[in-house]
Design an enzyme around this catalytic site. Structure first.
Site, PDB file in Angstrom:
ATOM      1  N   ARG A 102      -5.122  -9.284  -2.474  1.00 58.44           N
ATOM      2  CA  ARG A 102      -5.525  -8.510  -1.298  1.00 58.44           C
ATOM      3  C   ARG A 102      -5.183  -7.029  -1.436  1.00 58.44           C
ATOM      4  O   ARG A 102      -5.639  -6.215  -0.670  1.00 58.44           O
ATOM      5  CB  ARG A 102      -4.922  -9.111  -0.021  1.00 58.44           C
ATOM      6  N   ARG A 106      -6.960   1.323  -7.341  1.00 57.54           N
ATOM      7  CA  ARG A 106      -8.040   2.311  -7.330  1.00 57.54           C
ATOM      8  C   ARG A 106      -7.755   3.451  -8.281  1.00 57.54           C
ATOM      9  O   ARG A 106      -6.612   3.909  -8.358  1.00 57.54           O
ATOM     10  CB  ARG A 106      -8.156   2.949  -5.943  1.00 57.54           C
ATOM     11  N   ARG A 179       6.854 -18.940   6.584  1.00 50.29           N
ATOM     12  CA  ARG A 179       7.819 -17.861   6.493  1.00 50.29           C
ATOM     13  C   ARG A 179       7.942 -17.221   7.874  1.00 50.29           C
ATOM     14  O   ARG A 179       6.931 -17.049   8.579  1.00 50.29           O
ATOM     15  CB  ARG A 179       7.279 -16.842   5.477  1.00 50.29           C
ATOM     16  N   ARG A 210      10.283  -3.866   5.206  1.00 50.41           N
ATOM     17  CA  ARG A 210       9.680  -2.597   5.603  1.00 50.41           C
ATOM     18  C   ARG A 210      10.279  -2.092   6.900  1.00 50.41           C
ATOM     19  O   ARG A 210      10.857  -2.862   7.666  1.00 50.41           O
ATOM     20  CB  ARG A 210       8.161  -2.715   5.711  1.00 50.41           C
ATOM     21  N   GLU A 230      11.943  -5.140   9.345  1.00 57.87           N
ATOM     22  CA  GLU A 230      11.465  -6.529   9.229  1.00 57.87           C
ATOM     23  C   GLU A 230      12.283  -7.273   8.185  1.00 57.87           C
ATOM     24  O   GLU A 230      12.240  -6.942   6.998  1.00 57.87           O
ATOM     25  CB  GLU A 230       9.997  -6.560   8.801  1.00 57.87           C
ATOM     26  N   TYR A 277      -3.620 -17.647   5.442  1.00 64.10           N
ATOM     27  CA  TYR A 277      -3.109 -16.272   5.553  1.00 64.10           C
ATOM     28  C   TYR A 277      -4.248 -15.354   6.012  1.00 64.10           C
ATOM     29  O   TYR A 277      -4.852 -14.647   5.235  1.00 64.10           O
ATOM     30  CB  TYR A 277      -2.588 -15.853   4.178  1.00 64.10           C
ATOM     31  N   ASP A 279      -6.051 -12.249   8.007  1.00 61.05           N
ATOM     32  CA  ASP A 279      -5.848 -10.934   8.599  1.00 61.05           C
ATOM     33  C   ASP A 279      -6.501 -10.922   9.986  1.00 61.05           C
ATOM     34  O   ASP A 279      -7.292 -11.800  10.310  1.00 61.05           O
ATOM     35  CB  ASP A 279      -6.522  -9.853   7.747  1.00 61.05           C
TER      36      ASP A 279
HETATM   37  N1  UDP Z   1       3.048  -6.383  -1.773  1.00 59.84           N
HETATM   38  C1  UDP Z   1       3.892  -5.869  -2.734  1.00 59.84           C
HETATM   39  N2  UDP Z   1       4.474  -4.664  -2.527  1.00 59.84           N
HETATM   40  C2  UDP Z   1       4.250  -3.925  -1.412  1.00 59.84           C
HETATM   41  C3  UDP Z   1       3.375  -4.439  -0.434  1.00 59.84           C
HETATM   42  C4  UDP Z   1       2.797  -5.683  -0.628  1.00 59.84           C
HETATM   43  O1  UDP Z   1       4.121  -6.506  -3.746  1.00 59.84           O
HETATM   44  O2  UDP Z   1       4.834  -2.822  -1.293  1.00 59.84           O
HETATM   45  C5  UDP Z   1       2.443  -7.714  -2.017  1.00 59.84           C
HETATM   46  C6  UDP Z   1       3.398  -8.834  -1.653  1.00 59.84           C
HETATM   47  O3  UDP Z   1       3.201  -9.900  -2.566  1.00 59.84           O
HETATM   48  C7  UDP Z   1       2.963  -9.212  -0.258  1.00 59.84           C
HETATM   49  C8  UDP Z   1       1.454  -9.004  -0.323  1.00 59.84           C
HETATM   50  O4  UDP Z   1       1.288  -7.910  -1.223  1.00 59.84           O
HETATM   51  O5  UDP Z   1       3.315 -10.527   0.066  1.00 59.84           O
HETATM   52  C9  UDP Z   1       0.805  -8.693   1.008  1.00 59.84           C
HETATM   53  O6  UDP Z   1       1.559  -7.697   1.660  1.00 59.84           O
HETATM   54  P1  UDP Z   1       1.122  -6.967   3.023  1.00 59.84           P
HETATM   55  O7  UDP Z   1       2.223  -6.055   3.394  1.00 59.84           O
HETATM   56  O8  UDP Z   1      -0.229  -6.396   2.819  1.00 59.84           O
HETATM   57  O9  UDP Z   1       0.990  -8.211   4.015  1.00 59.84           O
HETATM   58  P2  UDP Z   1       1.262  -8.366   5.591  1.00 59.84           P
HETATM   59  O10 UDP Z   1       2.688  -8.803   5.694  1.00 59.84           O
HETATM   60  O11 UDP Z   1       1.043  -7.033   6.223  1.00 59.84           O
HETATM   61  O12 UDP Z   1       0.305  -9.459   6.017  1.00 59.84           O
END
Ligand code: UDP
Length: 297
Positions: A102, A106, A179, A210, A230, A277, A279
């Site tokens: 996901r 780029r 989770r 984060r 979080e 999962y 969005d």
């Molecule tokens: N991910 C990562 N590093 C980052 C952000 C995301 O490796 O800095 C990977 C990680 O495996 C994570 C997945 O991308 O589980 C999806 O993260 P995202 O933050 O997009 O998911 P959300 O929690 O917002 O659904």
């Protein structure tokens, strides 16, 4: 959804903090410049190719193999491994490859996390959207559906269930894993804490994944600021589940529940009931498709 609430122009552009250095996400020319000082796409491609070619021997079997073959070692070890293992509480070698797909890669200077044409946050927050959806509808809170299921089902022509599907069926094929998250909120007496809505902490040593600074989702001008850390954790029967853990073990269990659900009159929808999962926009799409099918029949 714009019938219920207008959206602002918020664009998700998280920044990653790895041991004090900052990197733009998703992985793009800004990130590659910050990592290696490269200035052109061909220089960046050369480095990624160099670091990823030895990992491209076979079809990736798990998240680690997928990430290494896609972006190479530096990005994997600095920006993916720690974050992923904290987020999911499992080794990256035990996680499915699709989770990382996901995230875009780029070769342009574009920090937009998503590729969608339209993006935004409901003005005034998501409560405006749920409030609009529920207008004119009776809502009862604090009700345990399972304690009074027969009477509650009897009140309606159709039941839509959005809770955990394994709980719905009394865990008869075993528990599915989810989770959870703990949110630690703080109000700070300063105007601007981190200058961005989302900063990811990608090192495994930091227990949270984060920090969100809410005012930046809405371009707030308040004198104070609210931040949220979080902390990921395993959801248990008592803790609210947030993410399905779609590894092979759980997915095969889920298929048994799904098979049962397909013969049920109840409609199952959302991350927990479909063990998917999703969005936000995918949830809305799935709900609209289900509704259409229901009314067309
Ligand atoms: N991910 C990562 N590093 C980052 C952000 C995301 O490796 O800095 C990977 C990680 O495996 C994570 C997945 O991308 O589980 C999806 O993260 P995202 O933050 O997009 O998911 P959300 O929690 O917002 O659904």
């Amino acid at each position: 959804v714009n019938d219920f609430v207008p959206f602002n122009r918020y664009t998700n552009s998280p920044v990653a903090n790895y041991k004090g250095s900052l990197f733009n996400l998703p992985f793009n020319m800004n990130t590659f410049h910050q990592l290696w000082g490269v200035k052109t796409p061909s220089e960046a491609k050369n480095i990624i190719e160099e670091q990823s070619k030895k990992h491209q021997t076979k079809k990736p079997q798990n998240l680690e193999e997928q990430a290494l073959s896609l972006v190479g070692e530096d990005i994997y070890y600095k920006l993916i491994k720690g974050y992923t293992e904290k987020q999911w509480g499992r080794k990256a070698t035990e996680l499915p490859a699709f989770i990382i797909k996901r995230l875009p890669v780029r070769f342009t200077f574009d920090n937009n996390y998503f590729n969608d044409s339209y993006q935004g946050i409901p003005i005034g927050g998501y409560n405006e959207l749920t409030g609009g959806l529920l207008e004119g509808i009776d809502v009862q809170l604090g009700v345990n559906y399972f304690k009074d299921k027969v009477a509650l089902d009897g009140m309606a022509h159709k039941t839509v269930f959005t809770g955990k599907i394994d709980e719905y069926y009394g865990y008869e094929f075993g528990k599915l894993e989810y989770r959870g998250l703990r949110f630690a909120h703080e109000v700070l007496d300063i105007e601007n804490f981190q200058g961005n809505a989302v900063i990811n902490y990608t090192a495994v040593e930091i227990p949270y994944t984060r920090i969100l600074e809410h005012k930046h989702f809405e371009f707030g001008q308040q004198k104070k600021t609210v931040i949220t850390k979080e902390f990921p954790l395993e959801a248990s029967t008592e803790l609210e589940p947030y993410y399905p853990i779609n590894n092979d073990k759980n997915n095969s269990k889920y298929l048994k529940y799904k098979n049962k659900a397909s013969k049920d009159l109840v409609i199952f929808g959302g991350r927990l009931a479909e063990y998917k999962y999703y969005d936000m926009h995918q949830v809305i799409g799935a709900a609209l498709a289900k509704t259409k099918k229901l009314f067309d029949n």
